[in-house]
Write a protein that holds these residues in place. Structure first.
Motif, PDB file in Angstrom:
ATOM      1  N   ASN A 187       0.827  -1.213   0.000  1.00  0.00           N
ATOM      2  CA  ASN A 187       0.000   0.000   0.000  1.00  0.00           C
ATOM      3  C   ASN A 187       0.861   1.262   0.000  1.00  0.00           C
ATOM      4  O   ASN A 187       0.505   2.266  -0.625  1.00  0.00           O
ATOM      5  N   ARG A 188       1.997   1.217   0.668  1.00  0.00           N
ATOM      6  CA  ARG A 188       2.917   2.358   0.664  1.00  0.00           C
ATOM      7  C   ARG A 188       3.442   2.600  -0.756  1.00  0.00           C
ATOM      8  O   ARG A 188       3.543   3.738  -1.198  1.00  0.00           O
ATOM      9  N   GLN A 189       3.761   1.523  -1.460  1.00  0.00           N
ATOM     10  CA  GLN A 189       4.228   1.666  -2.839  1.00  0.00           C
ATOM     11  C   GLN A 189       3.151   2.291  -3.725  1.00  0.00           C
ATOM     12  O   GLN A 189       3.450   3.135  -4.571  1.00  0.00           O
ATOM     13  N   VAL A 190       1.918   1.867  -3.537  1.00  0.00           N
ATOM     14  CA  VAL A 190       0.819   2.458  -4.309  1.00  0.00           C
ATOM     15  C   VAL A 190       0.716   3.946  -3.989  1.00  0.00           C
ATOM     16  O   VAL A 190       0.638   4.783  -4.893  1.00  0.00           O
ATOM     17  N   LYS A 191       0.732   4.274  -2.701  1.00  0.00           N
ATOM     18  CA  LYS A 191       0.611   5.674  -2.293  1.00  0.00           C
ATOM     19  C   LYS A 191       1.764   6.513  -2.852  1.00  0.00           C
ATOM     20  O   LYS A 191       1.557   7.627  -3.328  1.00  0.00           O
ATOM     21  N   ARG A 198       0.609   5.966 -11.095  1.00  0.00           N
ATOM     22  CA  ARG A 198       0.617   4.713 -11.852  1.00  0.00           C
ATOM     23  C   ARG A 198      -0.642   3.887 -11.628  1.00  0.00           C
ATOM     24  O   ARG A 198      -0.814   2.844 -12.256  1.00  0.00           O
ATOM     25  N   PHE A 199      -1.491   4.322 -10.704  1.00  0.00           N
ATOM     26  CA  PHE A 199      -2.678   3.559 -10.330  1.00  0.00           C
ATOM     27  C   PHE A 199      -3.921   4.423 -10.504  1.00  0.00           C
ATOM     28  O   PHE A 199      -4.309   5.149  -9.597  1.00  0.00           O
ATOM     29  N   PRO A 200      -4.539   4.355 -11.678  1.00  0.00           N
ATOM     30  CA  PRO A 200      -5.728   5.181 -11.925  1.00  0.00           C
ATOM     31  C   PRO A 200      -6.822   4.909 -10.889  1.00  0.00           C
ATOM     32  O   PRO A 200      -6.914   3.793 -10.345  1.00  0.00           O
ATOM     33  N   PRO A 201      -7.649   5.899 -10.604  1.00  0.00           N
ATOM     34  CA  PRO A 201      -8.699   5.743  -9.592  1.00  0.00           C
ATOM     35  C   PRO A 201      -9.603   4.528  -9.810  1.00  0.00           C
ATOM     36  O   PRO A 201     -10.037   3.901  -8.845  1.00  0.00           O
ATOM     37  N   GLU A 202      -9.877   4.186 -11.074  1.00  0.00           N
ATOM     38  CA  GLU A 202     -10.756   3.034 -11.317  1.00  0.00           C
ATOM     39  C   GLU A 202     -10.096   1.708 -10.966  1.00  0.00           C
ATOM     40  O   GLU A 202     -10.744   0.672 -10.935  1.00  0.00           O
TER      41      GLU A 202
END
Length: 81
Positions: free
Chosen positions: A44-48, A53-57
């Motif tokens: 989750n830290r990597q996503v944040k 790189r991680f569109p809302p959908e």
């Protein structure tokens, strides 16, 4: 699992990680973290840290009810094995 190790995951295990939520087939953060060899908090830290790189959908938070339903389905799968 160490970062330089390769794990072989069978097709059924991956299928069991896919859930239908809000009419969409999704995988949860802790399952994705496990697939990639991370702890959930690190994933989750990597996503944040890489949110662009991680569109809302492709990301959303579950309601308490949705999370509860997912947990119940996991227990059913575990009981079958």
């Amino acid at each position: 699992m160490k970062s330089n190790e390769i794990a072989i995951i069978d097709e059924q295990s991956i299928k069991d990680m896919v859930h239908e939520i809000r009419g969409q087939r999704v995988m949860l953060d802790y399952d994705l973290a496990r697939l990639y060899g991370y702890e959930t908090k690190d994933f989750n830290r990597q996503v944040k840290n890489n949110i662009g790189r991680f569109p809302p959908e492709f990301r959303f938070k579950l309601s308490k009810e949705e999370a509860s339903n997912v947990l119940r389905s996991h227990f059913v799968i575990l009981e079958k094995n």
